[in-house]
Every structure is written in structure tokens, then in C-alpha cells.
Design a protein around this motif. Structure first.
Motif, PDB file in Angstrom:
ATOM      1  N   ALA A 229      -5.459  -8.848  19.701  1.00 34.63           N
ATOM      2  CA  ALA A 229      -6.207 -10.059  20.026  1.00 34.63           C
ATOM      3  C   ALA A 229      -6.427 -10.974  18.837  1.00 34.63           C
ATOM      4  O   ALA A 229      -6.670 -12.172  19.020  1.00 34.63           O
ATOM      5  N   HIS A 230      -6.334 -10.440  17.616  1.00 32.17           N
ATOM      6  CA  HIS A 230      -6.639 -11.279  16.451  1.00 32.17           C
ATOM      7  C   HIS A 230      -6.050 -10.677  15.185  1.00 32.17           C
ATOM      8  O   HIS A 230      -5.950  -9.460  15.025  1.00 32.17           O
ATOM      9  N   ILE A 231      -5.661 -11.561  14.284  1.00 36.01           N
ATOM     10  CA  ILE A 231      -5.154 -11.203  12.954  1.00 36.01           C
ATOM     11  C   ILE A 231      -5.933 -12.029  11.936  1.00 36.01           C
ATOM     12  O   ILE A 231      -6.194 -13.223  12.162  1.00 36.01           O
ATOM     13  N   VAL A 232      -6.313 -11.421  10.819  1.00 38.73           N
ATOM     14  CA  VAL A 232      -6.960 -12.168   9.736  1.00 38.73           C
ATOM     15  C   VAL A 232      -6.167 -11.960   8.453  1.00 38.73           C
ATOM     16  O   VAL A 232      -5.547 -10.905   8.266  1.00 38.73           O
ATOM     17  N   PRO A 233      -6.175 -12.930   7.540  1.00 36.80           N
ATOM     18  CA  PRO A 233      -5.581 -12.676   6.230  1.00 36.80           C
ATOM     19  C   PRO A 233      -6.308 -11.511   5.567  1.00 36.80           C
ATOM     20  O   PRO A 233      -7.530 -11.384   5.703  1.00 36.80           O
ATOM     21  N   PRO A 234      -5.605 -10.661   4.852  1.00 32.18           N
ATOM     22  CA  PRO A 234      -6.254  -9.475   4.279  1.00 32.18           C
ATOM     23  C   PRO A 234      -7.214  -9.765   3.141  1.00 32.18           C
ATOM     24  O   PRO A 234      -7.898  -8.852   2.671  1.00 32.18           O
ATOM     25  N   THR A 235      -7.305 -11.019   2.702  1.00 33.65           N
ATOM     26  CA  THR A 235      -8.155 -11.357   1.564  1.00 33.65           C
ATOM     27  C   THR A 235      -9.608 -10.956   1.782  1.00 33.65           C
ATOM     28  O   THR A 235     -10.303 -10.576   0.843  1.00 33.65           O
ATOM     29  N   GLY A 236     -10.091 -11.035   3.016  1.00 36.67           N
ATOM     30  CA  GLY A 236     -11.481 -10.702   3.299  1.00 36.67           C
ATOM     31  C   GLY A 236     -11.716  -9.265   3.687  1.00 36.67           C
ATOM     32  O   GLY A 236     -12.862  -8.867   3.955  1.00 36.67           O
ATOM     33  N   ALA A 237     -10.646  -8.434   3.763  1.00 38.04           N
ATOM     34  CA  ALA A 237     -10.755  -7.000   4.103  1.00 38.04           C
ATOM     35  C   ALA A 237     -11.445  -6.792   5.442  1.00 38.04           C
ATOM     36  O   ALA A 237     -12.330  -5.953   5.586  1.00 38.04           O
ATOM     37  N   LYS A 238     -11.011  -7.536   6.461  1.00 41.05           N
ATOM     38  CA  LYS A 238     -11.701  -7.500   7.748  1.00 41.05           C
ATOM     39  C   LYS A 238     -10.907  -6.882   8.901  1.00 41.05           C
ATOM     40  O   LYS A 238     -11.483  -6.562   9.938  1.00 41.05           O
TER      41      LYS A 238
END
Length: 390
Positions: free
Chosen positions: A287-296
């Protein structure tokens, strides 16, 4: 065959969902296309927010994490050739734990196997049917190639960005929000002790670099590279040379070691709404992808299935439909907060290919403000350690 919930995908989201449902007396079957060995060795995220750590302890999965995980009470922002520490403990009273995703997966598989959970690896031809009906079905071929069918009350799509679950939703149903970034991360896993006690986020004229770790003997390091870069063009020596340049600071010595793995990962932000279609519920990277910079990434997946397990339990055990009807909205508030934080960290720390001197000064100004303002540092810290689930 019949079960109450079919879970597609044996990553942290799918396995934890199965574990949480079992604790509530709900039967499930987990289907995974890869082998057990593969999913237990697949290197992914390594930072657990404090709410994630507390949840894993609460549901009986914290023993090895507490023994082998690495608690961190801060991170360093490295720019202008020096470290600027963000003290999580002082600013928020909370911390993070470095414990690899593959270790969480191992713990979950061990727990589900010990409890007699139904985990099926190396399945193929997974297909979802009748999702709009009261009797959804999932067909697949088992590890021996025999065609099987599972009837169920609900399907949980925890099979990642490229899985079959999201693709089973008819065209036009989902609204997609997406942003691709003009760079990628070259990541290495090195057999060498970490060169610093905490994570270092480095802003450098050559591009972003990150010093992280997976254990006291294994270091994880990243370099910003162009999105079309080829891993074949990066020898081990070239990688170490560039890491030395970008991570240089007074009193810091980068320790080299044999590379266990190297790869290049594109950077993107991605969200689909709604997270439910009929009897199909999406969770995690489906459902969602985030850039790994925030470690989320893994932390968001765990937050999703925490909501989903409670919603499915209320429905299947008590007949209450409000929680499953509100599942997506319950998750999306946290998802969009994490998207913003990840975008903000990415924008502050990376060198954009079309950026001019003005943009460079803006980024430095933001870094200096974040490092010196208690209010700005607290905002970074509370987002990084993880906002409360509810």
C-alpha cells in the motif's frame, strides 16, 4: 480448504499479522512465493521505532531482540565536516533499536512454527478471486506444484510493492500518489565492526552517505548515486574510497572490511488509497513505500497490521464492522506523517542534480537550524523514534 484469513506474503507484516490473529483465536494461512531460507536471509530495514519495540515485547517476540538488538539514544547529522548529535533520549525520553528485519522475520517464523501456524513457502501462481463477495478465494500451487484453493472470510495483501494483491484490485478503484527521486542508494553490508556508536547521516558535496550497522560485527553503509547507476561499475575499492571522502570528519576513522552484499535501490514515495477493496486489505509495502532516509518502512507495515489484526478480530469474533470499515483511514494518518518526515529528511540531506548554490545554502541552513534549535531537533527526534500508535 478453508481458513478465516489468507495472508499473502511472509515478510514482517504478514507474519506478525498471523501471530496477532492467532493470539485472538483467529485462524490464518500465510502464503509466500520464496523459500523460508530466502525470507530469513533477505536483508532489509534495521531500525525499530520504540512503539514497534514495545509491541514486539508485548506479544512475546522481544526476548532475542532485547538480547541482541542495539539500543540507540540518538543519531548524528554530519555536515560542515563535523557531527551534530540529535539526542533522542534527552529530547523525547525515547529511543530506537537496531535489529535487522531478517531477525524479526526469524523470530516470527520460529514463533508461528512452534505454535503450529500454517506457513506455506515456495508457492506459485497465487491468484485472488471473488474479493467483492462474502466468500473470497485464493488459488495457488504448493511447493510440490499441486493446485490448491483456500476459501476464507478475508484476504490480507502483505506481499510488497510488486506482489499480486494490489494488482488484483480492478482498474480505477485506487488513487495513487507517487514521487520518484533523482537518485538511488548504493548499499553495502560489510563484515567489520561499526566505526561509530550511532547512525551518521552525512550531507556532502559528493552526495549523501549513511553509516549504520546490523550488529557489533556487521556494518551497513550507503552512498547516494544516480538512479541509473550500475552496481558493476562500483568496485569494492571505489565504494570504500567514496565512503572515506563523504564520511570524513575530525576524529573519525572508517573501518573497512569484506563486503557481504552490495546493491542499488531506487528512491520513491508511494501511497495508494483506499487500503481496502471488498474483502481484500492491503498492508505494508503493498500500500505504501517511503524513502529509507526516515527509517519508516518496516515500522509502518507493523503499525498497519496492528490496526488490521484488531479490526479483523472485532469483525470475526464480535460481528462489529466499524473497525474494518475504518481500517484504511486509521492507517493513513500515520502513513502520511511518515511520508512527510521521510521526504523532509531526504530533501535536507541529498544533493539534487539540478540544485544550484542557492539550494545548497538552503539545505545547510536547515541542517544548522535542526542541529541547534531544541524545537527543530525535538521534531526530528519524536518523528524518528516513532509517534504513539493511537
Amino acid at each position: 480448504m478453508r481458513t478465516q484469513v489468507v495472508i499473502v506474503g511472509a515478510g514482517p507484516a504478514g507474519l506478525l499479522l498471523s501471530h496477532l490473529l492467532a493470539m485472538s483465536g483467529i485462524d490464518s494461512v500465510v502464503l509466500e512465493t520464496r523459500s523460508r531460507e530466502y525470507v530469513e536471509r533477505r536483508i532489509r530495514a534495521g531500525v525499530l521505532e520504540q512503539p514497534t519495540v514495545e509491541l514486539l515485547r508485548e506479544v512475546g517476540l522481544g526476548e532475542r531482540m532485547d538480547r541482541e538488538g542495539l539500543p540507540h539514544e540518538g543519531i548524528s547529522l554530519r555536515f560542515d565536516g563535523a557531527d551534530h548529535r540529535i539526542d533522542f533520549a534527552a529530547l523525547t525520553g525515547r529511543s530506537i533499536t537496531v535489529y535487522g528485519q531478517q531477525e524479526v522475520v526469524k523470530d516470527l517464523i520460529a514463533a508461528r512454527t512452534a505454535a503450529g501456524g500454517d506457513l506455506r513457502f515456495e508457492v506459485t501462481d497465487v491468484a485472488l478471486h471473488d474479493l467483492d463477495s462474502d466468500a473470497p478465494r485464493v488459488t495457488f500451487r504448493d511447493a510440490d506444484g499441486v493446485r490448491q484453493e483456500l476459501r476464507c472470510d478475508a484476504v490480507a495483501g502483505c506481499d510488497g510493492f510488486r506482489g499480486v494483491s494490489r494488482g488484483s484490485i480492478p482498474a480505477g478503484v485506487l488513487t495513487t500518489y507517487e514521487r520518484s527521486y533523482p537518485f538511488a542508494w548504493l548499499g553495502i553490508l560489510a563484515e567489520t565492526p561499526p566505526s561509530h556508536d550511532e547512525l551518521i547521516y552525512c550531507y556532502h558535496e559528493h552526495g549523501f552517505a549513511l553509516h549504520s550497522m546490523r550488529s557489533p560485527q556487521v556494518t551497513r553503509l550507503y552512498l547516494q548515486v544516480p538512479p541509473d547507476e550500475r552496481i558493476e561499475d562500483w568496485s569494492d575499492a571505489r565504494i570504500w574510497d567514496e565512503l572515506h571522502v563523504r564520511l570524513a570528519a575530525d576524529g573519525f576513522a572508517l573501518t573497512e572490511g569484506p563486503l557481504l552484499e552490495k546493491s542499488i535501490t531506487p528512491m520513491r514515495s508511494f501511497v495508494v488509497e483506499p487500503m481496502r477493496h471488498g474483502r481484500l486489505f492491503l498492508a505494508g509495502d503493498a500500500a505504501h513505500i517511503v524513502p529509507p532516509t526516515g527509517a519508516k518502512g518496516m515500522n509502518l507495515a507493523i503499525a498497519d497490521v496492528r490496526h488490521l489484526s484488531r479490526a479483523l478480530t472485532a469483525w470475526l469474533r464480535e460481528g462489529r464492522t466499524e473497525p474494518i470499515d475504518g481500517y484504511g483511514q486509521a492507517c493513513l494518518r500515520r502513513i502520511w506523517r511518515a511520508q512527510h518526515f521521510s521526504w523532509w529528511m531526504t530533501s535536507m540531506l541529498h544533493r539534487f542534480p539540478d540544485a544550484d548554490a542557492f539550494q545548497h545554502q538552503i539545505q545547510l541552513s536547515q541542517l544548522r537550524y535542526t542541529a541547534t534549535s531544541p524545537a527543530a531537533a525535538t521534531s526530528l527526534a519524536e518523528n524518528y523514534v516513532g509517534l504513539p500508535f493511537d
